[in-house]
Design a protein around this motif. Structure first.
Motif, mmCIF file in Angstrom:
data_model
loop_
_atom_site.group_PDB
_atom_site.id
_atom_site.type_symbol
_atom_site.label_atom_id
_atom_site.label_comp_id
_atom_site.label_asym_id
_atom_site.label_seq_id
_atom_site.Cartn_x
_atom_site.Cartn_y
_atom_site.Cartn_z
ATOM 1 N N ASP A 179 0.486 -1.503 0.259
ATOM 2 C CA ASP A 179 0.661 0.187 -0.007
ATOM 3 C C ASP A 179 1.506 0.909 0.096
ATOM 4 O OD1 ASP A 179 1.285 0.467 2.798
ATOM 5 O OD2 ASP A 179 -1.129 -0.858 3.487
ATOM 6 N N SER A 180 0.077 2.373 0.384
ATOM 7 C CA SER A 180 0.955 3.315 0.128
ATOM 8 C C SER A 180 2.198 3.954 1.111
ATOM 9 C CB SER A 180 0.437 4.557 -0.435
ATOM 10 O OG SER A 180 -0.842 5.154 0.766
ATOM 11 N N HIS A 181 1.719 2.822 1.895
ATOM 12 C CA HIS A 181 2.573 3.363 2.805
ATOM 13 C C HIS A 181 3.614 2.168 3.312
ATOM 14 C CE1 HIS A 181 -0.095 5.374 5.156
ATOM 15 N NE2 HIS A 181 -1.019 4.369 5.494
ATOM 16 N N GLY A 182 3.800 1.100 2.251
ATOM 17 C CA GLY A 182 4.945 0.681 2.453
ATOM 18 C C GLY A 182 5.583 0.679 0.382
ATOM 19 N N GLY A 183 5.491 1.134 -0.302
ATOM 20 C CA GLY A 183 5.613 1.043 -1.655
ATOM 21 C C GLY A 183 5.019 1.497 -2.654
ATOM 22 N N TYR A 184 4.733 1.461 -3.978
ATOM 23 C CA TYR A 184 4.540 1.932 -4.910
ATOM 24 C C TYR A 184 3.018 0.794 -5.753
ATOM 25 C CZ TYR A 184 6.642 6.333 -3.892
ATOM 26 O OH TYR A 184 7.052 6.827 -3.352
ATOM 27 N N ILE A 185 2.321 0.815 -5.958
ATOM 28 C CA ILE A 185 1.501 0.068 -7.199
ATOM 29 C C ILE A 185 1.655 0.784 -8.496
ATOM 30 C CG2 ILE A 185 -0.573 -1.077 -7.659
ATOM 31 C CD1 ILE A 185 0.640 -2.867 -5.843
ATOM 32 N N CYS A 186 1.763 -0.195 -9.479
ATOM 33 C CA CYS A 186 2.240 -0.044 -10.841
ATOM 34 C C CYS A 186 1.275 -0.923 -11.624
ATOM 35 C CB CYS A 186 3.653 0.170 -11.568
ATOM 36 S SG CYS A 186 4.394 1.189 -9.902
ATOM 37 N N SER A 187 0.760 -0.062 -12.918
ATOM 38 C CA SER A 187 0.108 -0.798 -13.966
ATOM 39 C C SER A 187 1.569 -1.925 -14.916
ATOM 40 C CB SER A 187 0.411 -0.030 -15.112
ATOM 41 O OG SER A 187 -0.279 -1.012 -16.660
ATOM 42 N N PRO A 188 1.584 -2.793 -14.611
ATOM 43 C CA PRO A 188 2.469 -4.337 -15.350
ATOM 44 C C PRO A 188 3.225 -3.995 -16.652
ATOM 45 C CG PRO A 188 0.134 -5.377 -15.019
ATOM 46 C CD PRO A 188 0.079 -3.503 -14.251
ATOM 47 N N ARG A 189 2.391 -3.130 -17.307
ATOM 48 C CA ARG A 189 2.723 -2.490 -18.951
ATOM 49 C C ARG A 189 3.035 -1.496 -18.701
ATOM 50 N NH1 ARG A 189 0.263 -6.692 -21.240
ATOM 51 N NH2 ARG A 189 -1.267 -7.702 -20.465
ATOM 52 N N ASP A 190 3.517 -0.436 -17.610
ATOM 53 C CA ASP A 190 4.219 0.707 -17.834
ATOM 54 C C ASP A 190 5.223 0.882 -16.710
ATOM 55 O OD1 ASP A 190 4.323 3.507 -17.506
ATOM 56 O OD2 ASP A 190 2.022 4.303 -17.010
ATOM 57 N N PRO A 191 5.979 0.920 -17.830
ATOM 58 C CA PRO A 191 7.657 0.440 -17.170
ATOM 59 C C PRO A 191 8.401 2.295 -16.918
ATOM 60 C CG PRO A 191 7.595 -0.391 -20.111
ATOM 61 C CD PRO A 191 6.385 0.565 -19.530
ATOM 62 N N ASN A 192 7.152 2.811 -17.325
ATOM 63 C CA ASN A 192 7.173 4.808 -16.872
ATOM 64 C C ASN A 192 6.962 4.764 -15.757
ATOM 65 O OD1 ASN A 192 8.686 5.429 -19.375
ATOM 66 N ND2 ASN A 192 6.491 6.208 -20.126
ATOM 67 N N ALA A 193 5.611 4.082 -15.066
ATOM 68 C CA ALA A 193 5.297 4.154 -13.767
ATOM 69 C C ALA A 193 6.035 3.411 -12.757
ATOM 70 C CB ALA A 193 3.824 3.400 -13.770
ATOM 71 N N PHE A 194 6.808 2.069 -13.092
ATOM 72 C CA PHE A 194 7.854 1.649 -12.613
ATOM 73 C C PHE A 194 9.850 2.795 -12.365
ATOM 74 C CE2 PHE A 194 5.602 -2.092 -12.791
ATOM 75 C CZ PHE A 194 5.869 -3.024 -11.988
ATOM 76 N N ALA A 195 9.594 3.666 -13.276
ATOM 77 C CA ALA A 195 10.491 4.409 -13.396
ATOM 78 C C ALA A 195 10.492 5.206 -12.302
ATOM 79 C CB ALA A 195 11.625 4.634 -14.545
ATOM 80 N N ASN A 196 9.584 5.563 -11.826
ATOM 81 C CA ASN A 196 9.350 7.292 -11.731
ATOM 82 C C ASN A 196 8.874 6.191 -10.350
ATOM 83 O OD1 ASN A 196 8.334 8.763 -13.765
ATOM 84 N ND2 ASN A 196 6.096 7.861 -13.752
ATOM 85 N N ALA A 197 8.099 5.176 -10.088
ATOM 86 C CA ALA A 197 8.284 4.668 -8.518
ATOM 87 C C ALA A 197 9.853 4.427 -8.034
ATOM 88 C CB ALA A 197 7.858 3.993 -9.228
ATOM 89 N N PHE A 198 10.726 3.796 -8.737
ATOM 90 C CA PHE A 198 11.837 3.498 -8.281
ATOM 91 C C PHE A 198 12.852 5.087 -8.051
ATOM 92 C CE2 PHE A 198 12.003 -0.697 -10.924
ATOM 93 C CZ PHE A 198 11.116 -1.245 -9.983
ATOM 94 N N ASN A 199 12.636 5.987 -9.164
ATOM 95 C CA ASN A 199 13.512 7.544 -8.755
ATOM 96 C C ASN A 199 13.182 7.803 -7.601
ATOM 97 O OD1 ASN A 199 15.243 7.350 -10.566
ATOM 98 N ND2 ASN A 199 13.430 8.059 -12.253
ATOM 99 N N ALA A 200 11.945 7.783 -6.928
ATOM 100 C CA ALA A 200 11.037 8.855 -5.891
ATOM 101 C C ALA A 200 12.100 7.581 -4.983
ATOM 102 C CB ALA A 200 9.896 7.867 -6.016
ATOM 103 N N LEU A 201 11.845 6.494 -4.816
ATOM 104 C CA LEU A 201 12.740 5.991 -3.752
ATOM 105 C C LEU A 201 15.238 6.031 -3.529
ATOM 106 C CD1 LEU A 201 10.812 2.506 -3.598
ATOM 107 C CD2 LEU A 201 10.987 4.409 -1.361
ATOM 108 N N ARG A 202 15.100 5.795 -4.948
ATOM 109 C CA ARG A 202 15.967 6.358 -4.895
ATOM 110 C C ARG A 202 17.061 7.914 -4.076
ATOM 111 N NH1 ARG A 202 19.223 8.947 -9.205
ATOM 112 N NH2 ARG A 202 17.280 9.861 -10.043
#
Length: 370
Positions: free
Chosen positions: A305-328
């Motif tokens: 959930d939003s307290h422990g991470g990010y949920i992304c569409s499995p077909r959206d590399p940009n969403a995953f990249a944005n989540a990784f960058n926010a944590l990085r």
């Protein structure tokens, strides 16, 4: 009570199976476990049950399933079975049909993931849903492990008239402690000491969707992706990484026996599958205090959930990249999310699940159904 348990392929006497057997033994039941043990690794004598070899094919029309069904009928007679419990779609189908043929009650089905999950192909949403609705009429107890499956099961009419159960997965060990030198561990697998490390664990196949993280990696500066697992997509992933220019930051590690150490040296865990049940590897990463980025699918969204991470569409590399960058870019956020996950995973511990199963089995198998 003499109980027949039917599953599909069994490679090890894993923790989930141990969590199933312990409450059954506490209640004094004798179990015959019918499954495909042909590739079992370890000592089957550790299993507190009689084991019987059957071959179940995931294709429901395969002739092996006819033989498996006939074998189940003979096992019921041979051991004078009084109750049946089963899991997996085809194993659950054959076991429940055999129980009906022999007039066995009660029948318990543990659904570790219906095949008609949200986003599944049309045939799954129709044929397999109808199948489960029909089989519910010869099922007395139904156990689910995800919110989505639990909601779907509410519409089934069980033979017993009972409502389905929702439990916390198969149970994992919590409070695992890993004492490593992160820098040394990273050097040992070719990852820079100061890199932002993304890790995943799972078979390299289409469903596990490793590709989406490889594509995201090109937009996460300085990040390294450690993928643990083997499978048919290995060469395709290597080729894709080369085409995207991220080969030096993409580490295919194969099958690993040191996953706790690899998790402990990483910064974020990711699970990007199109379909899941209640993923053990994700729970283990949460227990080690990692923030998590996962796909918006059953099982994964139960845990992240939003307290422990990010949920992304499995077909959206940009969403995953944005989540990784926010944590990085935010070490404090990683720490806070990791601490939250470490607390949340306590509800999915082996002890919790064994208590839940004990209560269910006590009610389901206390007396023979009329």
């Amino acid at each position: 009570m003499k109980i027949l348990m039917v599953t599909n392929k069994v490679k090890t006497y894993a923790l989930g199976a141990k969590n199933t057997f312990e409450p059954l033994k506490r209640l004094g039941h004798d179990v015959v476990w019918a499954a495909d043990f042909s590739k079992f690794i370890g000592n089957k004598e550790e299993i507190p049950a009689v084991t019987e070899q059957i071959s179940i094919n995931t294709n429901p029309l395969n002739k092996d399933n006819i033989n498996a069904y006939k074998r189940l009928l003979s096992i019921i007679d041979e051991y004078q079975i009084e109750a049946v419990m089963c899991s997996t779609p085809i194993g659950g189908l054959l076991a429940r049909l055999a129980a009906r043929k022999k007039g066995i009650r009660p029948v318990l089905y543990a659904a570790h993931g219906f095949l008609f999950f949200r986003g599944a192909p049309f045939i799954n949403q129709t044929l397999y849903r109808w199948e489960e609705q029909i089989l519910a009429h010869i099922t007395d107890t139904l156990i689910t492990i995800t919110e989505e499956d639990y909601a779907a099961a509410q519409k089934f009419k069980l033979r017993s008239g009972a409502k389905p159960y929702l439990i916390h997965g198969a149970g994992v060990n919590v409070g695992v402690q890993v004492d490593i030198n992160r820098a040394e561990k990273r050097r040992s697998i070719g990852v820079p000491e100061d890199a932002f490390v993304i890790v995943s664990a799972g078979e390299l196949n289409k469903n596990k969707n490793t590709e989406v993280v490889v594509r995201a990696l090109k937009d996460v500066p300085g990040a390294h992706y450690v993928a643990c697992g083997v499978g048919p997509e290995k060469e395709n992933l290597e080729k894709l990484a080369e085409e995207l220019g991220v080969s030096e930051r993409f580490h295919l590690m194969g099958y690993r026996t040191d996953m706790p150490e690899i998790l402990a040296m990483s910064d974020v865990f990711t699970m990007m599958s199109f379909r899941e049940g209640m993923p053990r590897s994700l729970l283990e990463a949460m227990d080690l205090g990692l923030p998590c980025v996962g796909s918006d699918t059953r099982g994964i969204r139960d845990l992240i959930d939003s307290h422990g991470g990010y949920i992304c569409s499995p077909r959206d590399p940009n969403a995953f990249a944005n989540a990784f960058n926010a944590l990085r870019e935010n070490e404090k956020l990683r720490s806070e999310m990791g601490a939250y996950n470490k607390g949340k995973v306590q509800d999915y511990s082996a002890d919790v699940v064994k208590r839940e199963l004990y209560d269910i089995y006590r009610k389901a198998f206390s007396t023979k159904a009329n």
